[in-house]
Design a protein around this motif. Structure first.
Motif, mmCIF file in Angstrom:
data_model
loop_
_atom_site.group_PDB
_atom_site.id
_atom_site.type_symbol
_atom_site.label_atom_id
_atom_site.label_comp_id
_atom_site.label_asym_id
_atom_site.label_seq_id
_atom_site.Cartn_x
_atom_site.Cartn_y
_atom_site.Cartn_z
ATOM 1 N N TRP A 120 -5.378 9.103 0.784
ATOM 2 C CA TRP A 120 -5.673 7.684 0.992
ATOM 3 C C TRP A 120 -4.402 6.844 0.921
ATOM 4 O O TRP A 120 -3.457 7.159 0.187
ATOM 5 C CB TRP A 120 -6.622 7.173 -0.074
ATOM 6 C CG TRP A 120 -8.027 7.687 0.018
ATOM 7 C CD1 TRP A 120 -8.612 8.340 1.056
ATOM 8 C CD2 TRP A 120 -9.038 7.585 -1.003
ATOM 9 N NE1 TRP A 120 -9.918 8.640 0.761
ATOM 10 C CE2 TRP A 120 -10.209 8.196 -0.489
ATOM 11 C CE3 TRP A 120 -9.067 7.042 -2.282
ATOM 12 C CZ2 TRP A 120 -11.393 8.270 -1.224
ATOM 13 C CZ3 TRP A 120 -10.237 7.111 -3.017
ATOM 14 C CH2 TRP A 120 -11.393 7.722 -2.497
ATOM 15 N N ASN A 121 -4.386 5.731 1.635
ATOM 16 C CA ASN A 121 -3.394 4.673 1.448
ATOM 17 C C ASN A 121 -3.916 3.776 0.324
ATOM 18 O O ASN A 121 -4.912 3.075 0.507
ATOM 19 C CB ASN A 121 -3.220 3.845 2.723
ATOM 20 C CG ASN A 121 -2.593 4.634 3.846
ATOM 21 O OD1 ASN A 121 -1.401 4.824 3.877
ATOM 22 N ND2 ASN A 121 -3.425 5.103 4.767
ATOM 23 N N SER A 142 -6.295 9.061 -5.072
ATOM 24 C CA SER A 142 -5.853 8.662 -3.732
ATOM 25 C C SER A 142 -4.959 9.724 -3.110
ATOM 26 O O SER A 142 -5.111 10.077 -1.933
ATOM 27 C CB SER A 142 -5.107 7.322 -3.804
ATOM 28 O OG SER A 142 -5.973 6.265 -4.172
ATOM 29 N N LEU A 155 -7.383 3.144 4.287
ATOM 30 C CA LEU A 155 -6.800 2.216 3.325
ATOM 31 C C LEU A 155 -7.853 1.923 2.260
ATOM 32 O O LEU A 155 -8.972 1.506 2.572
ATOM 33 C CB LEU A 155 -6.381 0.921 4.023
ATOM 34 C CG LEU A 155 -5.819 -0.179 3.111
ATOM 35 C CD1 LEU A 155 -4.537 0.291 2.434
ATOM 36 C CD2 LEU A 155 -5.565 -1.448 3.913
ATOM 37 N N ALA A 170 0.842 -1.201 0.000
ATOM 38 C CA ALA A 170 0.000 0.000 0.000
ATOM 39 C C ALA A 170 0.875 1.247 0.000
ATOM 40 O O ALA A 170 1.928 1.284 0.627
ATOM 41 C CB ALA A 170 -0.903 0.009 1.222
ATOM 42 N N THR A 171 0.453 2.268 -0.739
ATOM 43 C CA THR A 171 1.186 3.525 -0.733
ATOM 44 C C THR A 171 0.863 4.300 0.539
ATOM 45 O O THR A 171 -0.228 4.159 1.089
ATOM 46 C CB THR A 171 0.823 4.375 -1.956
ATOM 47 O OG1 THR A 171 -0.593 4.632 -1.940
ATOM 48 C CG2 THR A 171 1.184 3.667 -3.247
ATOM 49 N N PRO A 172 1.798 5.115 1.025
ATOM 50 C CA PRO A 172 1.554 5.828 2.290
ATOM 51 C C PRO A 172 0.537 6.952 2.143
ATOM 52 O O PRO A 172 0.447 7.595 1.102
ATOM 53 C CB PRO A 172 2.938 6.384 2.647
ATOM 54 C CG PRO A 172 3.632 6.517 1.333
ATOM 55 C CD PRO A 172 3.138 5.366 0.489
ATOM 56 N N GLY A 173 -0.221 7.166 3.176
ATOM 57 C CA GLY A 173 -1.191 8.250 3.221
ATOM 58 C C GLY A 173 -1.715 8.365 4.634
ATOM 59 O O GLY A 173 -1.573 7.446 5.448
ATOM 60 N N ASN A 174 -2.321 9.475 4.941
ATOM 61 C CA ASN A 174 -2.836 9.692 6.288
ATOM 62 C C ASN A 174 -4.276 9.250 6.465
ATOM 63 O O ASN A 174 -4.788 9.209 7.576
ATOM 64 C CB ASN A 174 -2.727 11.186 6.636
ATOM 65 C CG ASN A 174 -1.296 11.669 6.658
ATOM 66 O OD1 ASN A 174 -0.412 10.962 7.125
ATOM 67 N ND2 ASN A 174 -1.067 12.863 6.115
#
Length: 227
Positions: A68-69, A63, A37, A30-34
């Protein structure tokens, strides 16, 4: 005036859509995000084939804009029945379920048009089974089902049939439904004066994915509640 493709040409292009899927390698990170998911269950149009970089695909654009993750293990050539055996122990729905995402996008159905003549009943059954399986495994997740994408002006009758089946399955599991996605590239297919397609003539270019992201962004804003 732009010349219409024959159905034979559509089928020929379809071979290109599916041939590149012989050895799929799902991206399971998964790509990083705050934010939440968000998992994407899709084919090459969600994987981002044709884009100059994965960051240019529509799923990553929306995303990143939302924090978003992104978990996007989408695979070239994948359909509800096409290339399901290309995975080892798990299929793509299993990979999505295992992540326990907060939101799931289902953007499937394009490639099933090329198996429709001999496998229509199985396609219909698998659409219902896949969506039901994801809902049962992820009862708290918000599921967004998108009308299957399409990529030529020529539209076999199967396109509308599969769209109807996917919509019915979405309603049956109380998912959000995004209509009209099969028309998002209309007027800009390969050979058009203003084409939004990559050099292969099959997949969107960066421009095409940017326009798809804008359409998806607007569609998500229209949902109740909006995303």
């Amino acid at each position: 005036m732009r010349r219409l493709r024959s159905l034979a040409s559509v089928v020929a292009l379809a071979l290109g859509l599916t041939a590149c899927a012989a050895s799929p390698a799902p991206d399971t990170a998964a790509t990083p995000g705050n934010g939440p998911l968000v998992a994407f269950y899709g084919d090459s149009y969600t994987l981002g084939t044709g884009a100059s970089d994965p960051s240019m695909r529509w799923s990553t654009i929306i995303s990143e804009a939302r924090g978003w993750n992104e978990f996007n293990p989408s695979v070239n050539g994948l359909g509800f029945v096409n290339h399901r055996s290309d995975f080892e122990e798990d299929d793509l729905p299993a990979l999505v379920i295992a992540e326990r995402p907060d939101i799931v996008f289902i953007t499937m159905g394009l490639n099933d048009n090329f198996s429709f003549a001999g496998r229509a009943d199985l396609i219909h059954e698998t659409i219902t089974a896949d969506l039901t399986r994801i809902r049962d495994a992820l009862p708290a997740a918000r599921i967004i089902v998108v009308e299957p994408f399409w990529y030529t002006e020529e539209r076999p009758d199967s396109v509308e049939t599969i769209i109807g089946w996917v919509e019915d399955a979405a309603v049956s599991i109380d998912a959000d439904w995004i209509p009209g996605a099969s028309r998002w590239l209309d007027g800009h297919y390969a050979g058009a004066e203003e084409s939004w397609m990559a050099a292969d003539g099959i997949h969107p270019s960066d421009t095409g994915y940017r326009h798809m992201a804008a359409q998806m962004d607007a569609a998500l804003a229209r949902l109740d509640p909006a995303l």
